[in-house]
Motif scaffolding. Structure first.
Motif, PDB file in Angstrom:
ATOM      1  N   THR A   1      39.788   6.569  24.672  1.00  0.00           N
ATOM      2  CA  THR A   1      39.219   7.832  25.143  1.00  0.00           C
ATOM      3  C   THR A   1      40.340   8.788  25.545  1.00  0.00           C
ATOM      4  OG1 THR A   1      39.089   7.251  27.487  1.00  0.00           O
ATOM      5  CG2 THR A   1      37.233   6.554  26.068  1.00  0.00           C
TER       6      THR A   1
ATOM      7  N   GLU B   1      41.179   5.068  28.385  1.00  0.00           N
ATOM      8  CA  GLU B   1      40.396   3.833  28.396  1.00  0.00           C
ATOM      9  C   GLU B   1      40.183   3.369  26.958  1.00  0.00           C
ATOM     10  OE1 GLU B   1      36.066   2.245  30.049  1.00  0.00           O
ATOM     11  OE2 GLU B   1      36.510   4.384  30.067  1.00  0.00           O
ATOM     12  N   TYR B   2      40.201   2.049  26.726  1.00  0.00           N
ATOM     13  CA  TYR B   2      39.973   1.503  25.392  1.00  0.00           C
ATOM     14  C   TYR B   2      38.581   0.886  25.331  1.00  0.00           C
ATOM     15  CZ  TYR B   2      40.529  -0.951  21.025  1.00  0.00           C
ATOM     16  OH  TYR B   2      40.351  -1.392  19.737  1.00  0.00           O
ATOM     17  N   LEU B   3      37.781   1.321  24.354  1.00  0.00           N
ATOM     18  CA  LEU B   3      36.400   0.867  24.199  1.00  0.00           C
ATOM     19  C   LEU B   3      36.215   0.146  22.874  1.00  0.00           C
ATOM     20  CD1 LEU B   3      34.640   4.235  25.123  1.00  0.00           C
ATOM     21  CD2 LEU B   3      35.224   2.365  26.677  1.00  0.00           C
ATOM     22  N   THR B   4      35.410  -0.887  22.885  1.00  0.00           N
ATOM     23  CA  THR B   4      34.984  -1.535  21.652  1.00  0.00           C
ATOM     24  C   THR B   4      33.507  -1.870  21.777  1.00  0.00           C
ATOM     25  OG1 THR B   4      35.567  -3.756  22.453  1.00  0.00           O
ATOM     26  CG2 THR B   4      37.237  -2.574  21.152  1.00  0.00           C
TER      27      THR B   4
ATOM     28  N   GLU C   1      29.449  -1.343  19.992  1.00  0.00           N
ATOM     29  CA  GLU C   1      28.502  -0.236  19.839  1.00  0.00           C
ATOM     30  C   GLU C   1      27.964   0.280  21.168  1.00  0.00           C
ATOM     31  OE1 GLU C   1      24.755   1.865  19.213  1.00  0.00           O
ATOM     32  OE2 GLU C   1      24.825  -0.194  19.960  1.00  0.00           O
ATOM     33  N   PRO C   2      27.613  -0.566  22.142  1.00  0.00           N
ATOM     34  CA  PRO C   2      27.098  -0.007  23.401  1.00  0.00           C
ATOM     35  C   PRO C   2      28.120   0.877  24.132  1.00  0.00           C
ATOM     36  CG  PRO C   2      26.491  -2.319  23.221  1.00  0.00           C
ATOM     37  CD  PRO C   2      27.469  -2.037  22.106  1.00  0.00           C
ATOM     38  N   ALA C   3      29.375   0.457  24.173  1.00  0.00           N
ATOM     39  CA  ALA C   3      30.410   1.245  24.857  1.00  0.00           C
ATOM     40  C   ALA C   3      30.699   2.538  24.096  1.00  0.00           C
ATOM     41  CB  ALA C   3      31.682   0.422  25.017  1.00  0.00           C
ATOM     42  N   LEU C   4      30.772   2.452  22.767  1.00  0.00           N
ATOM     43  CA  LEU C   4      31.006   3.655  21.967  1.00  0.00           C
ATOM     44  C   LEU C   4      29.842   4.627  22.113  1.00  0.00           C
ATOM     45  CD1 LEU C   4      32.457   2.034  18.725  1.00  0.00           C
ATOM     46  CD2 LEU C   4      33.725   3.299  20.479  1.00  0.00           C
ATOM     47  N   ARG C   5      28.626   4.108  22.077  1.00  0.00           N
ATOM     48  CA  ARG C   5      27.438   4.963  22.230  1.00  0.00           C
ATOM     49  C   ARG C   5      27.469   5.681  23.578  1.00  0.00           C
ATOM     50  NH1 ARG C   5      22.627   5.842  20.027  1.00  0.00           N
ATOM     51  NH2 ARG C   5      22.847   4.144  18.521  1.00  0.00           N
ATOM     52  N   ALA C   6      27.763   4.952  24.644  1.00  0.00           N
ATOM     53  CA  ALA C   6      27.785   5.569  25.974  1.00  0.00           C
ATOM     54  C   ALA C   6      28.821   6.691  26.040  1.00  0.00           C
ATOM     55  CB  ALA C   6      28.063   4.515  27.036  1.00  0.00           C
ATOM     56  N   GLU C   7      29.999   6.465  25.486  1.00  0.00           N
ATOM     57  CA  GLU C   7      31.042   7.490  25.486  1.00  0.00           C
ATOM     58  C   GLU C   7      30.604   8.718  24.684  1.00  0.00           C
ATOM     59  OE1 GLU C   7      34.725   9.400  26.172  1.00  0.00           O
ATOM     60  OE2 GLU C   7      33.796   7.695  27.182  1.00  0.00           O
TER      61      GLU C   7
END
Length: 129
Positions: A42, A46-49, A51-57
């Motif tokens: 981001t 912050e590092y996201l992986t 689908e739920p984390a990507l969707r929230a972002e």
């Protein structure tokens, strides 16, 4: 919105498709541009992986009326992957309602899937920072 996963024949199309989906508020369309198990750094580092984390972002960006302009600078393909260097400008509502503008350059990685189409494997809007 329900989005069918498109087959994207050229990796250099991804930044414009991402821009267009974000500007349309189409979170499902944005997620369709990601390969399975893709990751994203981001703008806050912050590092996201997943689908739920990507969707929230992405929902957060859409919810703050994000408006993105991408200018593709370099596409360097090789071995079923591609490095995408893109200059971007993002306008977004701040927490106090003030409209904010940020700019940067990405170092994104795309990969070709079994269907021959390209998807983002890693989004890094902070480029080399």
């Amino acid at each position: 919105m329900t989005t069918v996963n498109p087959v994207i024949p050229f990796p250099e199309q991804l930044p414009v498709l991402f821009q267009d989906a974000l500007n349309a508020g189409d979170v499902d369309g944005l997620l369709a541009l990601f390969a399975p198990e893709a990751g994203m750094r981001t703008v806050h580092g912050e590092y996201l992986t997943g689908e739920p984390a990507l969707r929230a972002e992405l929902e957060g960006t859409v919810g703050r009326h994000g408006r993105l302009t991408n200018v593709q600078r370099h596409t360097l393909p090789g071995a079923g992957t591609a490095l995408l260097v893109t200059e971007w400008t993002m306008e977004i509502d701040g927490e106090d309602g003030e409209r904010l503008t940020a700019t940067g350059a990405t170092a994104n990685i795309a990969r070709r899937g079994g269907d021959g189409g390209w998807r983002f494997a890693l989004l890094n809007p902070l480029g080399l920072d």
